[in-house]
Design a protein around this motif. Structure first.
Motif, mmCIF file in Angstrom:
data_model
loop_
_atom_site.group_PDB
_atom_site.id
_atom_site.type_symbol
_atom_site.label_atom_id
_atom_site.label_comp_id
_atom_site.label_asym_id
_atom_site.label_seq_id
_atom_site.Cartn_x
_atom_site.Cartn_y
_atom_site.Cartn_z
ATOM 1 N N HIS A 298 9.150 -61.231 5.337
ATOM 2 C CA HIS A 298 9.712 -60.991 4.068
ATOM 3 C C HIS A 298 10.107 -62.269 4.017
ATOM 4 O O HIS A 298 10.864 -62.495 2.545
ATOM 5 C CB HIS A 298 10.712 -60.159 4.807
ATOM 6 C CG HIS A 298 11.916 -60.196 3.365
ATOM 7 N ND1 HIS A 298 11.855 -59.008 2.750
ATOM 8 C CD2 HIS A 298 13.090 -60.462 3.535
ATOM 9 C CE1 HIS A 298 12.687 -58.994 2.644
ATOM 10 N NE2 HIS A 298 13.790 -59.771 2.705
ATOM 11 N N PHE A 299 10.585 -63.211 4.765
ATOM 12 C CA PHE A 299 11.573 -64.712 4.354
ATOM 13 C C PHE A 299 10.322 -65.467 3.823
ATOM 14 O O PHE A 299 10.870 -66.307 2.713
ATOM 15 C CB PHE A 299 12.235 -64.654 5.555
ATOM 16 C CG PHE A 299 13.374 -63.757 5.548
ATOM 17 C CD1 PHE A 299 14.881 -63.954 4.486
ATOM 18 C CD2 PHE A 299 13.745 -63.420 7.208
ATOM 19 C CE1 PHE A 299 15.782 -62.842 5.284
ATOM 20 C CE2 PHE A 299 14.259 -62.275 7.077
ATOM 21 C CZ PHE A 299 15.349 -62.308 6.832
ATOM 22 N N GLY A 300 9.331 -65.925 4.495
ATOM 23 C CA GLY A 300 8.286 -66.372 3.797
ATOM 24 C C GLY A 300 7.822 -66.289 2.500
ATOM 25 O O GLY A 300 7.257 -67.063 1.874
ATOM 26 N N ALA A 301 7.936 -64.896 2.295
ATOM 27 C CA ALA A 301 7.293 -65.105 0.524
ATOM 28 C C ALA A 301 7.862 -65.185 0.274
ATOM 29 O O ALA A 301 7.657 -66.017 -1.596
ATOM 30 C CB ALA A 301 7.531 -63.512 0.258
ATOM 31 N N LEU A 302 9.319 -65.778 -0.042
ATOM 32 C CA LEU A 302 10.310 -66.110 -1.151
ATOM 33 C C LEU A 302 10.175 -67.810 -1.283
ATOM 34 O O LEU A 302 9.630 -68.187 -2.336
ATOM 35 C CB LEU A 302 11.365 -66.622 -0.782
ATOM 36 C CG LEU A 302 12.278 -65.010 -1.071
ATOM 37 C CD1 LEU A 302 13.765 -65.321 -0.957
ATOM 38 C CD2 LEU A 302 12.162 -64.215 -2.202
ATOM 39 N N GLY A 303 9.602 -68.486 0.126
ATOM 40 C CA GLY A 303 9.027 -70.404 -0.164
ATOM 41 C C GLY A 303 7.595 -70.264 -0.438
ATOM 42 O O GLY A 303 7.113 -70.903 -1.467
ATOM 43 N N PHE A 304 6.470 -68.414 -0.457
ATOM 44 C CA PHE A 304 5.375 -69.346 -0.851
ATOM 45 C C PHE A 304 5.367 -68.258 -2.686
ATOM 46 O O PHE A 304 4.560 -69.149 -3.213
ATOM 47 C CB PHE A 304 4.436 -68.213 -0.913
ATOM 48 C CG PHE A 304 3.643 -68.266 0.843
ATOM 49 C CD1 PHE A 304 4.753 -69.176 1.633
ATOM 50 C CD2 PHE A 304 2.629 -67.769 0.719
ATOM 51 C CE1 PHE A 304 3.707 -69.273 3.453
ATOM 52 C CE2 PHE A 304 1.345 -68.028 2.194
ATOM 53 C CZ PHE A 304 2.270 -68.733 3.235
ATOM 54 N N LEU A 305 6.590 -67.616 -3.104
ATOM 55 C CA LEU A 305 6.429 -67.571 -4.285
ATOM 56 C C LEU A 305 7.183 -69.179 -5.337
ATOM 57 O O LEU A 305 6.193 -69.623 -5.857
ATOM 58 C CB LEU A 305 7.693 -67.239 -4.833
ATOM 59 C CG LEU A 305 8.314 -66.492 -6.152
ATOM 60 C CD1 LEU A 305 6.760 -66.109 -7.099
ATOM 61 C CD2 LEU A 305 8.391 -65.359 -6.531
#
Length: 438
Positions: free
Chosen positions: A222-229
């Motif tokens: 969940h938290f890594g998704a923002l970094g990937f975006l």
């Protein structure tokens, strides 16, 4: 007949007509027959331009079922693509795409990523174009010769690290996967390259050997998704796409999930808005669609006060005076004049294909009668009529008028609609009322 409809290509016209014949919203060409959206165009084009210049934006599209929210979102997507932005439309779903699982939302985003030149599956072409752009930039700088493959590779790696510096500080795995993908592509290791692109897209069950080759572990959370975006926005910007429009469609499904899941979903949306306001996502235009009940009811936005405050919009005045710059944009749906105009636009688009009989056999008066009959059969609810109306107009009337020289819709066609043709909203509106065209 307007110039836009007479000058449109045969392929584009066919795609629009085929979609309407199936009863679906076309993926493109919506500007050819859109009705009532001009009042939003100026403000949204300004927002798209601001996003393309490094800003960020958010809009909530509000309307009842059948008011055209999905149509509006795709119309907005077309405008964004014309400005060079990439677009991803995501259907929020309790089982397949729960909003509180941002890693799932990101995965759907990459699966549905499109650009003007890639109508589907744009992630890998975008990444390949990004590396090509970096190579061209290094060569243009004159520091590496065209025949120095090793020097070019090192220079591209250095430039890539510079571009992804902000992302790498919080999500180093994104940059590591890109490096691994590039190495695998250059050495002809197709399987590893494909696996790493899948991993960059948030896919699960990627081969462990591919992850080891890139030095990454596990699956996206969940938290890594923002970094990937954040990393995806950087890649898009560097390869000529100055921004990304993300549409979260049917977000009102949050009202039907368990209370704890609903709270998590609302909080995830608040978190996204906080990050946008905080400047983390330059080039992101986030749009959501939902019903008035979702925005105003106790099972929706109002359950989370900080989110409700952000989305608060005054709708006490007449809809004619709604500001197109407000955070919520209200779609009032169709009335009969708009439905008739929609029918005329589609008739003209169809006739632009070369059928001379269409304007005479399916004249404005017939379209007016057909619109009134379909609407009457759906309990007088014009807002739920457009899909059925357009499907009947194209498949039952226009197709026959083109194919059969002696077909007269007033004489040879009786409007009938079976329950199997209707969606749940349309069936509820119709009840047991038979549809007959006088």
């Amino acid at each position: 007949m307007t110039d836009a409809r007479t000058q449109v290509s045969a392929v584009r016209r066919r795609e629009v007509i085929d979609a309407l014949r199936r009863g679906t919203v076309p993926r493109a060409g919506l500007d050819l027959f859109a009705v009532g959206l001009d009042r939003f165009a100026g403000a949204l084009d300004e927002e798209i331009a601001a996003v393309g210049a490094g800003g960020a934006a958010f809009r909530a599209i509000r309307g009842e079922y059948g008011s055209g929210k999905t149509f509006f979102a795709r119309w907005l997507g077309e405008r964004a693509k014309r400005a060079g932005l990439a677009v991803a439309e995501i259907q929020i779903s309790e089982t397949e795409t729960p909003l509180h699982r941002l890693e799932t939302v990101y995965r759907r985003l990459t699966e549905r990523l499109t650009t003007a030149s890639h109508p589907a599956g744009a992630l890998r072409p975008v990444v390949d174009l990004w590396f090509y752009t970096l190579e061209e930039e290094v060569l243009d700088a004159g520091q590496v010769g065209d025949d120095d493959a090793e020097g070019l590779a090192r220079a591209v790696d250095t430039l890539m690290e510079q571009r992804l510096a902000d992302v790498a500080r919080t999500t180093p795995a994104f940059a590591a996967a890109l490096r691994g993908y590039r190495r695998a592509s250059e050495t002809g290791d197709t399987a590893t390259a494909e696996a790493l692109i899948a991993w960059l897209g948030g896919q699960r069950s990627v081969a462990a050997s591919a992850r080891r080759a890139a030095g990454v572990r596990g699956d996206l959370d969940h938290f890594g998704a923002l970094g990937f975006l954040q990393g995806l926005l950087t890649v898009l910007r560097d390869c000529g796409h100055p921004g990304l429009l993300v549409v979260l469609d049917e977000i009102e499904t949050l009202q039907r999930v368990r209370g704890d899941v609903r709270e998590k979903g609302l909080n995830a949306l608040r978190q996204l808005l906080d990050e946008i306001d905080g400047g983390r996502f330059p080039g992101l235009f986030l749009a959501i669609t939902g019903t008035p009940q979702f925005f105003d009811g106790r099972q929706g936005v109002q359950r989370l006060a900080p989110l409700a405050q952000r989305l608060a919009t005054d709708f006490t005045t007449d809809a004619r005076f709604d500001s197109p710059r407000a955070v919520q944009l209200r779609l009032t749906g169709f009335d009969l004049p708009k439905l008739e105009e929609l029918g005329r636009n589609v008739r003209d688009l169809y006739a632009a294909g070369g059928s001379e009989r269409i304007p005479d056999r399916v004249d404005d008066a017939y379209i007016r009668d057909l619109a009134a009959a379909v609407t009457g059969g759906l309990g007088g609810k014009v807002g739920v009529a457009p899909r059925v109306f357009l499907r009947k107009l194209v498949a039952d009337v226009l197709d026959r008028a083109e194919e059969f020289p002696d077909f007269d819709p007033r004489r040879d066609y009786a409007l009938t609609v079976s329950a199997s043709e209707l969606n749940e909203t349309e069936r509820n509106a119709a009840g047991d009322v038979p549809l007959d065209l006088p």
